[in-house]
Design a protein around this motif. Structure first.
Motif, short mmCIF file in Angstrom:
data_model
loop_
_atom_site.label_atom_id
_atom_site.label_comp_id
_atom_site.label_asym_id
_atom_site.label_seq_id
_atom_site.Cartn_x
_atom_site.Cartn_y
_atom_site.Cartn_z
N ILE A 89 0.85 -1.20 0.00
CA ILE A 89 0.00 0.00 0.00
C ILE A 89 0.88 1.25 0.00
O ILE A 89 1.66 1.47 0.93
CB ILE A 89 -0.94 0.03 1.23
N MET A 90 0.76 2.04 -1.04
CA MET A 90 1.49 3.31 -1.08
C MET A 90 0.66 4.38 -0.39
O MET A 90 -0.54 4.49 -0.61
CB MET A 90 1.76 3.73 -2.54
N THR A 91 1.27 5.16 0.49
CA THR A 91 0.55 6.20 1.22
C THR A 91 1.07 7.58 0.88
O THR A 91 2.24 7.75 0.56
CB THR A 91 0.66 5.99 2.74
N ARG A 92 0.17 8.55 0.94
CA ARG A 92 0.55 9.96 0.77
C ARG A 92 -0.23 10.78 1.80
O ARG A 92 -1.46 10.71 1.84
CB ARG A 92 0.26 10.47 -0.64
N VAL A 93 0.47 11.52 2.62
CA VAL A 93 -0.15 12.33 3.65
C VAL A 93 -0.29 13.76 3.14
O VAL A 93 0.69 14.36 2.69
CB VAL A 93 0.67 12.33 4.96
N GLU A 94 -1.50 14.28 3.18
CA GLU A 94 -1.76 15.66 2.77
C GLU A 94 -2.21 16.44 4.00
O GLU A 94 -3.30 16.23 4.52
CB GLU A 94 -2.83 15.71 1.67
N VAL A 95 -1.33 17.32 4.48
CA VAL A 95 -1.61 18.11 5.67
C VAL A 95 -2.37 19.37 5.24
O VAL A 95 -1.88 20.17 4.45
CB VAL A 95 -0.31 18.50 6.39
N GLU A 96 -3.58 19.52 5.75
CA GLU A 96 -4.42 20.66 5.35
C GLU A 96 -5.47 20.92 6.41
O GLU A 96 -5.92 20.01 7.11
CB GLU A 96 -5.09 20.39 4.00
N SER A 97 -5.81 22.19 6.56
CA SER A 97 -6.82 22.57 7.54
C SER A 97 -8.23 22.51 6.95
O SER A 97 -9.21 22.43 7.68
CB SER A 97 -6.55 23.98 8.07
N ARG A 98 -8.35 22.57 5.63
CA ARG A 98 -9.66 22.50 5.00
C ARG A 98 -10.19 21.08 5.05
O ARG A 98 -9.44 20.12 5.26
CB ARG A 98 -9.60 22.98 3.55
N ILE A 248 -8.26 0.79 2.65
CA ILE A 248 -8.99 1.52 3.69
C ILE A 248 -9.18 0.63 4.92
O ILE A 248 -8.99 1.06 6.06
CB ILE A 248 -10.34 2.02 3.15
N ARG A 249 -9.57 -0.63 4.69
CA ARG A 249 -9.75 -1.55 5.82
C ARG A 249 -8.46 -1.72 6.60
O ARG A 249 -8.46 -1.70 7.84
CB ARG A 249 -10.22 -2.93 5.32
N ALA A 250 -7.36 -1.86 5.89
CA ALA A 250 -6.07 -2.06 6.55
C ALA A 250 -5.68 -0.83 7.38
O ALA A 250 -5.25 -0.97 8.54
CB ALA A 250 -4.99 -2.37 5.51
N PHE A 251 -5.84 0.35 6.80
CA PHE A 251 -5.47 1.57 7.53
C PHE A 251 -6.39 1.79 8.72
O PHE A 251 -5.94 2.18 9.81
CB PHE A 251 -5.52 2.77 6.59
N ARG A 252 -7.69 1.54 8.54
CA ARG A 252 -8.65 1.71 9.64
C ARG A 252 -8.27 0.81 10.82
O ARG A 252 -8.18 1.28 11.97
CB ARG A 252 -10.05 1.37 9.15
N ASP A 253 -8.06 -0.47 10.55
CA ASP A 253 -7.75 -1.40 11.64
C ASP A 253 -6.44 -1.02 12.32
O ASP A 253 -6.33 -1.09 13.56
CB ASP A 253 -7.67 -2.83 11.09
N TRP A 254 -5.45 -0.61 11.53
CA TRP A 254 -4.16 -0.24 12.11
C TRP A 254 -4.27 1.01 12.97
O TRP A 254 -3.77 1.04 14.10
CB TRP A 254 -3.14 -0.01 10.99
#
Length: 268
Positions: A89-98, A248-254
């Protein structure tokens, strides 16, 4: 051959029409059979495309829309463990206040604050958000230490127009005047607010759990016990229709497992 002939008879019985003509060297479709075959082929193609899209979605990049404070204090120190557990699973974090539009695909999942009730969105509670006034050694050196909560009314406050200040003063038993709009500095992001506070620019209103390392070092000081709790809390969100996407399932459980370990009982 006998099994195929049996299936043909079952199909013709169900349709109520002959679909094949038996010939000496085989069978051929009747006009009704050709029409049914054409439509059945279209239906099978739709199913094939649906499965192909589902496989593609399982391989998509997991885009995480998140607030800066949560990203810096919770996600960044731990996301490497998720990648080790799920290298596919490749992840990308987008930091944003909106607020990212999850239904439109602007992000795969999001960490949102609120009441946890959004149409078409699955929301998992992560933690309560409790805010309190914080000062720093530089603030004390420049402005003195407040003796009672009401002293902060006349001292510099970062994001002083934030309605959260009125809630905090109320929790501290202080009657506040009407807020002066467009007064003082306005960041709207806790990470920047804390940096300005450390520079001595003013008191800040933050969630101390996100900055517990700074509190432990004495870089942030909580002068008064009063706390105010945001209605609702912090939630992990994603479109309900995509709840079974593997990434999504994997990230949710983790994430839920991580939060169960890190969040103290008073915020759970």
């Amino acid at each position: 051959q006998a099994a195929v002939s049996h299936q043909i008879r079952i199909l013709e019985d169900r349709v109520g029409l002959p679909l094949f003509r038996r010939r000496a060297r085989g069978v051929e479709l009747t006009p009704d059979g050709r029409r049914l075959a054409e439509k059945a082929g279209e239906a099978m193609e739709i199913l094939r495309q649906a499965f192909a899209e589902a496989r593609a979605m399982s391989d998509e990049t997991l885009v995480i829309s998140v607030l800066a404070s949560f990203a810096a204090q919770i996600l960044a120190p731990r996301l490497g463990r998720f990648q080790i557990e799920h290298p596919q699973i490749m992840t990308r974090v987008e930091v944003e206040s909106r607020v990212a539009d999850l239904q439109a695909g602007e992000a795969t999942v999001a960490i949102r604050s609120g009441r946890g009730s959004w149409p078409g969105i699955e929301a998992h509670f992560l933690m309560h958000l409790d805010f309190t006034a914080m000062i720093t050694p530089a603030f004390i050196a420049r402005h003195g230490r407040p003796e009672v909560p009401a002293d902060l009314l006349d001292m510099p406050r970062i994001d002083a127009d934030d309605d959260g200040w009125a809630d905090w003063f109320c929790a501290a038993g202080v009657t506040t005047p009407a807020p002066q709009r467009h007064s003082g500095m306005l960041f709207g992001v806790q990470v920047l607010t804390v940096q300005a506070a450390i520079a001595g620019d003013g008191a800040c209103l933050v969630h101390p759990f996100f900055f517990r390392d700074l509190v432990a070092r004495g870089d942030l000081i909580q002068p008064f016990a009063a706390m105010t709790r945001m209605e609702g809390g912090l939630f992990l969100c994603y479109p309900a229709r995509r709840r079974n996407v593997p990434a999504i399932r994997a990230f949710r459980d983790w994430l839920l497992a991580e939060m169960a370990e890190v969040v103290p009982p008073e915020h759970a």
